[in-house]
Design an enzyme around this catalytic site. Sequence first.
Site, PDB file in Angstrom:
ATOM      1  N   CYS A  57     -52.862  59.309  66.423  1.00 21.70           N
ATOM      2  CA  CYS A  57     -51.975  58.151  66.357  1.00 21.70           C
ATOM      3  C   CYS A  57     -50.510  58.564  66.362  1.00 21.70           C
ATOM      4  O   CYS A  57     -49.665  57.920  66.996  1.00 21.70           O
ATOM      5  CB  CYS A  57     -52.251  57.340  65.089  1.00 21.70           C
ATOM      6  SG  CYS A  57     -53.919  56.694  64.976  1.00 21.70           S
ATOM      7  N   ASP A 147     -46.412  33.839  79.029  1.00 20.97           N
ATOM      8  CA  ASP A 147     -47.149  32.630  78.660  1.00 20.97           C
ATOM      9  C   ASP A 147     -48.039  32.850  77.445  1.00 20.97           C
ATOM     10  O   ASP A 147     -48.814  31.966  77.070  1.00 20.97           O
ATOM     11  CB  ASP A 147     -47.987  32.131  79.836  1.00 20.97           C
ATOM     12  CG  ASP A 147     -48.967  33.190  80.368  1.00 20.97           C
ATOM     13  OD1 ASP A 147     -49.034  34.294  79.769  1.00 20.97           O
ATOM     14  OD2 ASP A 147     -49.661  32.914  81.363  1.00 20.97           O
TER      15      ASP A 147
END
Length: 233
Positions: A57, A147
């Site tokens: 990570c 959107d």
Amino acid sequence: CIKTLLFQLETHTMPNLGEEIKNFDLKTTEGDFKLHDFIGDKWAILFSHPADFTPVCTTELSIVGKLVPEFEKRNCKVIALSVDGVDSHQAWAKDVCAFGGYDKLPYPIIADDSRELAVQLGMLDADEKDKAGVPLTARAVFILGPDKKVKLSLLYPATTGRNFDEILRVLDSLQLTAYHKVATPGNWKQGGDCMVVPSVKPEEQDKVFPKGVTTKEVPSGKGYLRFTPQPNV
């Protein structure tokens, strides 16, 4: 608690492509806000991580930090998620920046210590657990349009780091095909030839694609392999 999480994991799946992502309330390293407000009128990438202070990570977050200018060129914001709290994220960010060679992490990390978002977005990995036996988040990626709808979703296991050059490539393809009547072939890269979508009729293609269209001949005789130079370069 663990049984509840596992049950929720079985009853929640990742959002479908074309589905509007929920307007989650977020607590992050850059303050509290709603997800839709963060996205605004831009594209956005939400990517999750199993836990703070973990090796793979840390490499991923540092890579994304270096790529922020590239995402900004594409009108795209990035935001990370990990199943720890804000204080832990802020401490971890110092390691990420040190590894990446810069001073400040240029994007927020969402705190999801309750795993509520991970559950609702179908990101928990039943096979990867912390010391207490609680499922961790997998390496999920969501690309979201202005959107607020899901344009792409990817799910990697905890042991495999993501290729963010590929995510940039996919973002280029998504943005190109959202505004032009083309698709991108396998291994396409920015500036490469595109494919004419089937909805464009042969008698329309010269008007739609003034740069020209080349049709590749195949044994079937069907003229469906139509290529055109990338229209927006």
